[in-house]
Design a protein around this motif. Structure first.
Motif, PDB file in Angstrom:
ATOM      1  N   LEU A 669      -1.043 -15.953   3.656  1.00 22.33           N
ATOM      2  CA  LEU A 669      -1.550 -14.747   4.296  1.00 22.33           C
ATOM      3  C   LEU A 669      -0.728 -14.152   5.286  1.00 22.33           C
ATOM      4  CD1 LEU A 669      -5.198 -16.357   4.704  1.00 22.33           C
ATOM      5  CD2 LEU A 669      -4.505 -14.956   2.854  1.00 22.33           C
ATOM      6  N   GLU A 670       0.255 -14.695   5.648  1.00 19.73           N
ATOM      7  CA  GLU A 670       1.309 -14.346   6.483  1.00 19.73           C
ATOM      8  C   GLU A 670       2.294 -13.411   5.756  1.00 19.73           C
ATOM      9  OE1 GLU A 670       2.413 -17.354   9.044  1.00 19.73           O
ATOM     10  OE2 GLU A 670       0.514 -17.746   9.854  1.00 19.73           O
ATOM     11  N   ASN A 671       2.275 -13.486   4.573  1.00 20.61           N
ATOM     12  CA  ASN A 671       3.587 -13.061   3.673  1.00 20.61           C
ATOM     13  C   ASN A 671       3.097 -11.921   2.648  1.00 20.61           C
ATOM     14  OD1 ASN A 671       6.312 -13.563   2.957  1.00 20.61           O
ATOM     15  ND2 ASN A 671       5.693 -14.068   0.847  1.00 20.61           N
ATOM     16  N   LEU A 672       3.040 -10.685   3.745  1.00 24.17           N
ATOM     17  CA  LEU A 672       2.419  -9.718   3.173  1.00 24.17           C
ATOM     18  C   LEU A 672       2.990  -8.197   3.427  1.00 24.17           C
ATOM     19  CD1 LEU A 672       0.823  -8.209   5.726  1.00 24.17           C
ATOM     20  CD2 LEU A 672      -0.662  -9.985   5.487  1.00 24.17           C
ATOM     21  N   LEU A 673       2.526  -7.271   2.561  1.00 25.31           N
ATOM     22  CA  LEU A 673       2.791  -5.985   2.925  1.00 25.31           C
ATOM     23  C   LEU A 673       1.708  -5.206   3.275  1.00 25.31           C
ATOM     24  CD1 LEU A 673       4.968  -3.426   2.726  1.00 25.31           C
ATOM     25  CD2 LEU A 673       4.006  -3.303   0.197  1.00 25.31           C
ATOM     26  N   LYS A 674       1.503  -4.500   4.292  1.00 26.16           N
ATOM     27  CA  LYS A 674       0.497  -3.505   4.797  1.00 26.16           C
ATOM     28  C   LYS A 674       0.658  -2.230   4.564  1.00 26.16           C
ATOM     29  CE  LYS A 674      -2.834  -2.627   8.387  1.00 26.16           C
ATOM     30  NZ  LYS A 674      -3.126  -3.029   9.964  1.00 26.16           N
ATOM     31  N   VAL A 675      -0.542  -1.495   3.922  1.00 27.30           N
ATOM     32  CA  VAL A 675      -0.117   0.008   3.777  1.00 27.30           C
ATOM     33  C   VAL A 675      -1.536   0.751   4.421  1.00 27.30           C
ATOM     34  CG1 VAL A 675      -0.083   1.958   2.041  1.00 27.30           C
ATOM     35  CG2 VAL A 675       0.986  -0.216   1.323  1.00 27.30           C
ATOM     36  N   GLU A 676      -1.066   1.450   5.395  1.00 33.06           N
ATOM     37  CA  GLU A 676      -2.086   2.200   6.229  1.00 33.06           C
ATOM     38  C   GLU A 676      -2.072   3.662   5.722  1.00 33.06           C
ATOM     39  OE1 GLU A 676      -2.542   0.693  10.581  1.00 33.06           O
ATOM     40  OE2 GLU A 676      -0.571   0.103   9.702  1.00 33.06           O
ATOM     41  N   MET A 677      -3.225   4.377   5.505  1.00 31.53           N
ATOM     42  CA  MET A 677      -3.002   5.681   5.211  1.00 31.53           C
ATOM     43  C   MET A 677      -3.878   6.668   5.783  1.00 31.53           C
ATOM     44  SD  MET A 677      -4.351   7.162   1.188  1.00 31.53           S
ATOM     45  CE  MET A 677      -3.465   5.572   0.381  1.00 31.53           C
ATOM     46  N   ARG A 678      -3.493   7.788   6.044  1.00 30.02           N
ATOM     47  CA  ARG A 678      -4.154   8.828   6.814  1.00 30.02           C
ATOM     48  C   ARG A 678      -3.886  10.157   5.870  1.00 30.02           C
ATOM     49  NH1 ARG A 678      -2.373   5.461  10.239  1.00 30.02           N
ATOM     50  NH2 ARG A 678      -3.482   4.870  12.130  1.00 30.02           N
ATOM     51  N   ILE A 679      -5.027  11.148   5.761  1.00 34.03           N
ATOM     52  CA  ILE A 679      -4.920  12.166   4.796  1.00 34.03           C
ATOM     53  C   ILE A 679      -5.330  13.334   5.616  1.00 34.03           C
ATOM     54  CG2 ILE A 679      -5.457  13.022   2.830  1.00 34.03           C
ATOM     55  CD1 ILE A 679      -4.252  10.522   2.193  1.00 34.03           C
TER      56      ILE A 679
END
Length: 694
Positions: A669-679
């Motif tokens: 659970l620490e080995n990740l890619l996070k993608v945050e999006m704003r439109i």
């Protein structure tokens, strides 16, 4: 005689003095020129122009060199404000395309504009030594809002961004729409013309032109507030002189798409374009180029307006053909979106996403994860762009990797010497599948690696993720001619975390090496135990569950039967037991619906003993029982423990190994890619991501 000699002496003295002043002045001028050349060369717009220059036909290279030379010469005369705008906000949007560069797009444009080009060559007799301009006023989401400076002889063209009318295409005087057909740009002014071509020297770049008058330098090159400064024509305005009077057939593609079954549009009348005061001109809305925002004119970037200026000076007249040609259908079958609200709802559902990597140092997600990345990020982006071509999509990518087990505890003890901590090589005891490093097939577990090397891997991972997203959008977008540069109009991907990593400015490894709640609990309890033993050893050993550590009361290490045992390892074991017990009880409270989430700490403690010593004893009991059960049923290490903790030699290291194996399940659970999006559409935020900073 003496007088003559004196005169000669004075003459030579003055000559020497004049030469000295001339040399000094020349040296000063050379120095200023070097400064100007260096400053101009680093401007983003000039860099873009120079990058395209090598692909240009010779006449266009000469024009580009002239623009750059004039900018260098004008450097001393430019105001500080002009220099700041050139440095920060000015762009050159041109991109050369030909049969060898972006050939797919080149042949598509030639095919779609073939009738219009034949019209210019055959009907209007424009030969191969001329530049012509083709304008596509179709909506951005159909591949429009682009212009093409086409050099007929070389069979290559410079694509540039435009902005035509937001109301669409039309010919009526008060319509506010962009007309179509055949036009001329002339390097002349006539008193009987309502619209006048005005060309400015480059030291007046960003000059506002209003009602045929220069009224001062613009405040901004982007939309700040229409009340503070409205949209103006800047730098150069070239009057569009309509040549179609309604008596001849004009080959247009627009009627096929926008005027269905109305062939009369081919007999258009655009001769009122001067009366309507329509131009091709520079703009103080450069960030809007590539979208339809004008009031009827054709906006271009200011640097390109000087390219056109130099061409019109040499060529006297530039033919222009404006049409509206969709390069692709607005919605492909697999990108169907009913309306904006549906697209926005879909994006709000997907605004923040986490993607797990299969191995600790993986840069690429697995095929299954890549498909999910495409499904949840790139496909919704494509769909929103089909209904909102002017949408601005902001993606922030961040990533993390699990901290090796031993580094977890060194982080507490060496927090005052972070650089030393990042330079020490560590080995993950277990991989993401709870396999010991001696048996693991994960390269990151087989070999030791420093924390700083891990951070560099994260930098590479983020760059890889950005590249995947861009290429996946291009691959699935209905416009097959799009390039990465084209996507920059709508999509911004922030990987600043990677930039910091690559610049090796590592201040806090926890920015990159993230801990989930179970491992945070281990770290917290280790810190508490370390502090309590140091500050109040009597209180430490009064606790029943800690008495098994009494051999370390006055020693950092003890020796038993030739083996060395360290106090730090004993404290680690106890921290694991506390954390394991708390995790079990939190999970039980969640199951009973006493708490809403695993992380809900405050409410959870209300169901636990109020006194800390009793609460920790409670955690210890549950943690030890769980570890004992785990050693007998699930562990793959072969380690075992007995029902008591009195025998340090036979118990402590087995407990440590079992605890590390048990908690390694949370490393995934620490080995990740996070993608945050704003439109955002028209500067209005319609999808807002998580504001939490990592």
């Amino acid at each position: 005689m003496i007088k003559t000699i004196t005169q000669i002496f004075i003459y030579f003295h003055l000559l020497i003095l004049w030469n000295h002043n001339t040399i000094a002045q020349s040296t000063e001028e050379d120095s200023l020129k070097e400064v100007a050349e260096a400053w101009v060369a680093q401007l983003p717009a000039v860099k873009s122009l120079q990058e395209e220059r090598s692909h240009m036909p010779f006449p266009l290279r000469m024009v580009s060199d002239t623009v750059i030379r004039h900018l260098i010469e004008a450097y001393p005369e430019l105001s500080e404000h002009q220099r700041n705008m050139l440095q920060k906000d000015a762009h050159f949007t041109g991109k050369m395309i030909s049969d060898i560069r972006y050939s797919k797009k080149f042949y598509l444009i030639k095919k779609l504009f073939s009738s219009q080009l034949d019209y210019l060559k055959n009907n209007k007799q424009w030969d191969g030594n001329r530049f012509v301009i083709l304008i596509n006023a179709a909506p951005k989401n159909r591949g429009g809002q682009r212009g093409y400076l086409y050099f007929l002889k070389s069979d290559s063209m410079l694509e540039f961004k435009i902005s035509s009318s937001w109301k669409g295409i039309g010919f009526k005087g008060d319509s506010g729409k962009t007309p179509m057909g055949y036009f001329l740009l002339r390097n002349e002014r006539r008193e009987d013309w309502d619209a006048q071509t005005i060309l400015t020297p480059i030291n007046e770049i960003f000059m506002k032109i209003y009602e045929q008058q220069k009224i001062g330098i613009t405040k901004w090159l982007r939309l700040v507030n229409t009340r503070k400064e409205k949209a103006y024509m800047l730098s150069n305005q070239l009057a569009l002189e309509g040549q179609n009077d309604g008596k001849e057939y004009v080959p247009l593609s627009a009627p096929e798409y926008y005027f269905i079954n109305d062939s009369s549009v081919h007999y258009l009348d655009n001769t009122n374009s001067l009366e309507r005061q329509l131009y091709i001109h520079g703009t103080n809305r450069e960030e809007q180029l590539g979208g339809a925002f004008s009031g009827g004119c054709v906006r271009i970037d200011n640097i390109f307006s000087y390219v056109l200026k130099e061409i019109i000076i040499r060529q006297k007249v530039i033919p222009v053909f404006i049409d509206a040609i969709p390069y692709y259908s607005v919605v492909a079958s697999n990108h169907k979106v009913a309306n904006r609200s549906e697209a926005v709802k879909m994006l709000k559902f997907n605004k923040d996403n986490y993607f797990l990597y299969g191995q600790i140092h993986h840069r690429k997600t697995t095929l299954v994860k890549s498909q999910r990345l495409s499904r949840t990020i790139t496909q919704p982006i494509i769909k929103i762009l089909t209904v909102e071509p002017n949408a601005r999509i902001y993606l922030r990518l961040s990533s993390s990797m699990p901290i090796p087990e031993k580094a977890l505890f060194d982080l507490i003890e060496q927090d005052d010497s972070m650089q030393i901590f990042t330079d020490v090589p560590y080995q993950n005891t277990f991989d993401l599948r709870q396999v010991h490093y001696r048996n693991s097939k994960d390269p990151a577990v087989e070999n030791k690696i420093t924390i700083e090397e891990g951070i560099q891997e994260i930098g590479a991972r983020l760059k890889e993720a950005k590249e995947f997203l861009l290429q996946d959008i291009l691959k699935n977008h209905p416009d097959s001619t799009l390039t990465v540069e084209d996507l920059s109009d709508n999509i911004m991907i922030d990987i600043s975390q990677a930039e910091i990593a690559w610049n090796e400015e590592v201040q806090d490894p926890l920015e990159y090496l993230t801990l989930n709640t179970p491992r945070k609990l281990v770290l917290r309890y280790y810190n508490q135990l370390l502090k309590l033993m140091k500050d109040n050893p009597n209180a430490f050993f009064e606790r029943k569950e800690l008495q098994w550590l009494s051999p370390f009361a006055f020693e950092e290490q003890i020796h038993q039967e030739g083996a060395v045992f360290y106090k730090k390892d004993g404290l680690m074991v106890q921290a694991y037991l506390y954390a394991l017990g708390e995790c079990l009880l939190r999970k039980d409270a969640l199951k009973r619906k006493n708490i809403a989430s695993f992380e809900e700490e405050g409410l959870f403690y209300q169901f636990m003993p109020k006194e800390e010593s009793l609460r920790l004893k409670h955690f210890d009991e549950h943690g030890f029982k769980e570890l004992l059960l785990y050693s007998m049923t699930e562990s793959k290490t072969g380690a075992y423990i007995v029902g008591e903790r009195k025998d340090i030699k036979n118990t402590m290291y087995n407990m440590l190994l079992l605890s590390e194996e048990y908690f390694s399940r949370f490393k995934q659970l620490e080995n990740l890619l996070k993608v945050e999006m704003r439109i955002a559409v028209d500067n209005e935020l319609i999808v807002e991501g998580d504001e939490e900073e990592r």
